[in-house]
Write a protein that holds these residues in place. Structure first.
Motif, PDB file in Angstrom:
ATOM      1  N   LYS A   1       2.022  -3.450  11.105  1.00 35.06           N
ATOM      2  CA  LYS A   1       2.353  -2.801  12.376  1.00 35.06           C
ATOM      3  C   LYS A   1       1.258  -3.013  13.425  1.00 35.06           C
ATOM      4  O   LYS A   1       1.512  -3.006  14.614  1.00 35.06           O
ATOM      5  N   HIS A   2       0.011  -3.193  12.975  1.00 33.06           N
ATOM      6  CA  HIS A   2      -1.121  -3.335  13.892  1.00 33.06           C
ATOM      7  C   HIS A   2      -1.412  -4.781  14.273  1.00 33.06           C
ATOM      8  O   HIS A   2      -2.329  -5.046  15.034  1.00 33.06           O
ATOM      9  N   TRP A   3      -0.668  -5.701  13.721  1.00 32.41           N
ATOM     10  CA  TRP A   3      -0.885  -7.100  14.042  1.00 32.41           C
ATOM     11  C   TRP A   3      -0.349  -7.412  15.430  1.00 32.41           C
ATOM     12  O   TRP A   3       0.661  -6.873  15.871  1.00 32.41           O
TER      13      TRP A   3
ATOM     14  N   ARG B   1       3.165  -0.834  -0.791  1.00 38.43           N
ATOM     15  CA  ARG B   1       4.162  -1.266   0.196  1.00 38.43           C
ATOM     16  C   ARG B   1       3.943  -0.561   1.533  1.00 38.43           C
ATOM     17  O   ARG B   1       4.046  -1.176   2.590  1.00 38.43           O
ATOM     18  N   LYS B   2       3.642   0.741   1.486  1.00 39.42           N
ATOM     19  CA  LYS B   2       3.383   1.489   2.720  1.00 39.42           C
ATOM     20  C   LYS B   2       2.131   0.945   3.417  1.00 39.42           C
ATOM     21  O   LYS B   2       2.106   0.751   4.627  1.00 39.42           O
ATOM     22  N   MET B   3       1.078   0.652   2.626  1.00 40.74           N
ATOM     23  CA  MET B   3      -0.155   0.113   3.186  1.00 40.74           C
ATOM     24  C   MET B   3       0.109  -1.229   3.869  1.00 40.74           C
ATOM     25  O   MET B   3      -0.385  -1.493   4.968  1.00 40.74           O
TER      26      MET B   3
ATOM     27  N   ASP C   1       3.006  -2.334   5.101  1.00 42.32           N
ATOM     28  CA  ASP C   1       3.783  -2.079   6.318  1.00 42.32           C
ATOM     29  C   ASP C   1       2.905  -1.543   7.438  1.00 42.32           C
ATOM     30  O   ASP C   1       3.024  -1.963   8.591  1.00 42.32           O
ATOM     31  N   ASP C   2       2.010  -0.611   7.099  1.00 39.70           N
ATOM     32  CA  ASP C   2       1.111  -0.031   8.110  1.00 39.70           C
ATOM     33  C   ASP C   2       0.180  -1.089   8.691  1.00 39.70           C
ATOM     34  O   ASP C   2      -0.099  -1.107   9.888  1.00 39.70           O
ATOM     35  N   GLU C   3      -0.308  -1.976   7.834  1.00 39.95           N
ATOM     36  CA  GLU C   3      -1.220  -3.034   8.287  1.00 39.95           C
ATOM     37  C   GLU C   3      -0.501  -3.980   9.243  1.00 39.95           C
ATOM     38  O   GLU C   3      -1.011  -4.340  10.301  1.00 39.95           O
TER      39      GLU C   3
ATOM     40  N   GLU D   1       2.834   3.032  -2.694  1.00 33.90           N
ATOM     41  CA  GLU D   1       1.670   3.172  -1.814  1.00 33.90           C
ATOM     42  C   GLU D   1       1.243   1.819  -1.256  1.00 33.90           C
ATOM     43  O   GLU D   1       0.885   1.707  -0.082  1.00 33.90           O
TER      44      GLU D   1
END
Length: 119
Positions: free
Chosen positions: A109-111, A101-103, A105-107, A99
């Protein structure tokens, strides 16, 4: 998250005459997370003894430098790195790491990445 995280719970062992207050505590997984700031630099020996007490009782302590918490992703990456080094991880720890690692990666992506190097 499947792993239950407690913040600053008072932890006492029968063979100790003091209570400890880890920053983050995963009781079932037997993991303590300490975020070390200036206060911890002045008490390194006490922290080492405390880590030994926890280790004696089967707990792993992960220490993260306070400056690494300012950028949210760095903190979580260090936590994942520390938890990844633990032998005999439980299913809930593995799920928690996934979880995180997914968080991360998701964060990321928005940079908005700005390459300001001059030629």
């Amino acid at each position: 998250m499947k792993a239950k995280v407690e913040r600053n719970p008072p932890i006492a062992f029968k063979d100790c005459k003091t209570a400890f207050f880890p920053d983050l505590f995963f009781r079932e997984e037997k993991i303590c997370v300490e975020i070390d700031g200036e206060y911890h630099r002045r008490r390194l020996q006490k922290d080492m003894l405390r880590d030994e007490v926890f280790a004696k009782h089967g707990f792993v302590t992960i220490r993260i430098n306070n400056c690494d918490t300012y950028i949210n992703v760095s903190f979580w990456e260090r936590l994942v790195e520390g938890m990844g080094k633990i032998n005999n991880r439980t299913a809930s720890v593995n799920a928690f790491i996934d979880e995180l690692r997914k968080m991360i990666d998701d964060e990321i992506k928005h940079w908005i990445i700005i390459d300001d190097e001059c030629e």
